[in-house]
Design a protein around this motif. Structure first.
Motif, mmCIF file in Angstrom:
data_model
loop_
_atom_site.group_PDB
_atom_site.id
_atom_site.type_symbol
_atom_site.label_atom_id
_atom_site.label_comp_id
_atom_site.label_asym_id
_atom_site.label_seq_id
_atom_site.Cartn_x
_atom_site.Cartn_y
_atom_site.Cartn_z
ATOM 1 N N GLY A 215 153.488 11.849 32.998
ATOM 2 C CA GLY A 215 152.978 11.505 31.741
ATOM 3 C C GLY A 215 154.044 11.707 30.531
ATOM 4 N N ALA A 239 155.328 15.526 26.486
ATOM 5 C CA ALA A 239 154.167 14.836 27.007
ATOM 6 C C ALA A 239 153.078 14.963 25.980
ATOM 7 C CB ALA A 239 153.633 15.353 28.258
ATOM 8 N N ASP A 241 149.213 14.748 24.627
ATOM 9 C CA ASP A 241 147.882 14.638 25.157
ATOM 10 C C ASP A 241 146.833 14.395 23.927
ATOM 11 O OD1 ASP A 241 145.184 14.569 26.417
ATOM 12 O OD2 ASP A 241 145.594 16.885 27.021
ATOM 13 N N TRP A 242 146.360 13.259 23.685
ATOM 14 C CA TRP A 242 145.184 13.065 22.828
ATOM 15 C C TRP A 242 143.870 13.026 23.093
ATOM 16 C CZ3 TRP A 242 146.861 12.096 17.790
ATOM 17 C CH2 TRP A 242 148.178 12.037 17.567
ATOM 18 N N SER A 243 143.431 13.688 24.230
ATOM 19 C CA SER A 243 141.993 13.910 24.701
ATOM 20 C C SER A 243 141.311 14.943 24.123
ATOM 21 C CB SER A 243 142.289 14.055 26.251
ATOM 22 O OG SER A 243 142.651 15.218 26.530
ATOM 23 N N HIS A 244 141.706 15.907 23.071
ATOM 24 C CA HIS A 244 141.119 16.781 22.473
ATOM 25 C C HIS A 244 140.547 16.211 21.003
ATOM 26 C CE1 HIS A 244 142.791 19.628 25.477
ATOM 27 N NE2 HIS A 244 143.587 19.231 25.650
ATOM 28 N N ALA A 248 146.610 15.914 18.812
ATOM 29 C CA ALA A 248 147.434 16.017 19.686
ATOM 30 C C ALA A 248 147.407 17.293 20.036
ATOM 31 C CB ALA A 248 148.638 15.608 19.102
ATOM 32 N N GLN A 249 147.582 17.431 21.594
ATOM 33 C CA GLN A 249 147.985 18.745 22.409
ATOM 34 C C GLN A 249 149.136 18.696 23.259
ATOM 35 O OE1 GLN A 249 146.131 21.652 21.681
ATOM 36 N NE2 GLN A 249 145.115 20.867 20.240
ATOM 37 N N GLY A 250 150.182 18.252 22.671
ATOM 38 C CA GLY A 250 151.477 17.929 23.605
ATOM 39 C C GLY A 250 152.265 19.094 23.976
ATOM 40 N N THR A 251 153.265 18.933 25.095
ATOM 41 C CA THR A 251 153.836 19.894 25.605
ATOM 42 C C THR A 251 155.136 19.666 25.717
ATOM 43 O OG1 THR A 251 151.913 20.538 27.142
ATOM 44 C CG2 THR A 251 154.174 21.107 27.910
ATOM 45 N N THR A 278 152.824 18.862 19.291
ATOM 46 C CA THR A 278 152.931 19.461 20.696
ATOM 47 C C THR A 278 152.392 21.090 19.979
ATOM 48 O OG1 THR A 278 155.191 20.383 20.306
ATOM 49 C CG2 THR A 278 154.860 18.316 21.443
#
Length: 429
Positions: A215, A239, A241-244, A248-251, A278
């Motif tokens: 991803g 990567a 992550d927009w699910s929260h 955005a909680q990217g890595t 991130t």
């Protein structure tokens, strides 16, 4: 062992013939490796390994014509204490088919390989183990470890030198490859365990098949310069992550990072920790004495974990011990126990200091007794003879000799392997 089997009415284990691999059969060899690891591989990775392969240094065991065991070697120059680089065999592509486990196939390959390395006058062999318990019985010892970091980047800040004079530019990894590789080559002698890369190996850190990204976006590269000269770089992927709740909680996944001095290192880490969108930075392979641990405001939010990394096997005791320098004067008699390499068995007189060393056979009484795996663990200076003695793996015949030898063998910087040469352990972050 054969007597025990006969008593139980079982046939003796077969005597396996080890054969060199014909260059035309590389694909059959590599397919056997993939099957043993229960893996497929994207074409990009397979093509790279084919280009790096040294078929003349690959071995096979066959049963009724089918390859049931494999072992290969890559040719490296490895940094050792004293800023020297030493000819080293990178053992890789080792596999046994599931149908032939625990039947002596691996032992046959390892013994044949060790004999070959001795004839070729290669003093050291190294590997990274897919399973930790396997290689100790063949004289390999854990000589370098790696630090894995999982950083909550919104909960830490850096207390580090200001990045005065440091400029950062984002560049395509392939376009920046030449300048990054030149910088890496200059760093190699400064840390034991680092490998000088022959032509072609510079492409390994850039390997980035889409199926490995989980991803993340494609690999990126940031280059640091001071006065127009390259002073460091970092390769990474992101990567998001927009699910929260649409937040955005990217890595940031760090592939590698090198720097010439603390301010450049801090500038690169600040860039990674402050990447937009991130909240997490993962770096699975850093040296255990990484300066970042002393730059962050709260090391607990970095979740440092130490793992085994590079295993060292001393193939030739006198050549290997004479190839490195020593942090303090050393004059000691080592008694080496080495059933797998009987040419190493016996007592050796080691004398040396920061400028070099000499190691010769002797009949004198030993100061220290240790086996080949313990010697491999201590060789790069990251595992002390004192801690091995505490574990019962080194026996000191006189207490004062242990302290003196420990001081001599220790390295001022921890040994570290920045990248793997084992295809099953490539960084799939």
């Amino acid at each position: 062992m054969s007597t025990d089997l006969a008593a139980r009415g079982l046939p003796p284990p077969p005597v396996w013939e080890v054969q060199a691999l014909p260059a035309t059969q590389w694909q059959d060899f590599y397919t056997a490796v993939l099957n043993a690891f229960h893996e497929g591989e994207p074409g990009e990775a397979s093509s790279l390994w084919r280009s790096l392969a040294e078929p003349g240094r690959c071995l096979t065991v066959r049963d009724k014509g089918a390859i049931v065991g494999t072992a290969g070697i890559f040719s490296f120059q490895m940094a050792v204490p004293g800023r020297q680089v030493v000819k080293t065999a990178g053992v890789s592509l080792v596999s046994v088919q599931p149908t032939h486990r625990r039947r002596g196939v691996l032992s046959a390959l390892m013994r044949h390989q060790l004999d070959s390395l001795r004839r070729q006058r290669v003093p050291l062999a190294v590997l990274t183990a897919s399973e930790a318990p396997i290689y100790g019985r063949y004289g390999y010892g854990v000589a370098a470890r790696q630090l894995s970091l999982d950083i909550h980047s919104r909960r830490v800040c850096l207390t580090a030198p200001a990045p005065d004079g440091v400029t950062l530019t984002i560049e395509a990894p392939h376009k920046a490859l030449a300048v990054c590789e030149e910088f890496y080559a200059r760093q190699v002698p400064h840390r034991p365990g680092m490998l000088g890369r022959a032509p072609g190996w510079e492409h390994l850190p850039l390997l980035d098949p889409p199926s490995w990204r989980k991803g993340a976006y494609p690999l990126e590269c940031v280059v640091a310069r001071v006065g127009g000269e390259v002073a460091g770089y970092a390769r990474y992927s992101v990567a998001v992550d927009w699910s929260h709740h649409n937040t955005a909680q990217g890595t940031v996944r760090v592939r590698d990072i090198e720097a010439s001095d603390p301010r450049v290192y801090a500038a690169l880490w600040r860039f990674l920790l402050e990447t937009d969108l991130t909240s997490r930075v993962v770096a699975p392979n850093r040296p255990i004495d990484d300066a970042l641990l002393h730059m962050v405001s709260d090391v607990r939010h970095c979740a440092p974990t130490v793992l085994d990394s590079l295993y060292v096997r001393v193939v030739d005791v006198p050549d290997a011990l004479a190839a490195r320098a020593y942090s303090a004067p050393v004059d000691t008699i080592l008694e080496i126990e080495d059933a797998q390499a009987p040419w190493n068995q016996g007592r050796w007189h080691l004398t040396g200091d920061r400028t070099g060393a000499v190691c010769t056979r002797t009949d004198a009484a030993p100061d220290l007794t240790l086996d080949a795996a313990a010697l491999g663990s201590a060789y790069l200076g990251g595992t002390t003879l004192t801690e091995l003695a505490a574990a019962g793996r080194v026996h000191a015949h006189r207490p004062d000799t242990l302290a003196a030898a420990t001081a001599a063998f220790t390295s001022p910087v921890a040994p570290w392997l920045p990248h793997s040469f084992c295809r099953s352990l490539l960084p799939r972050l």
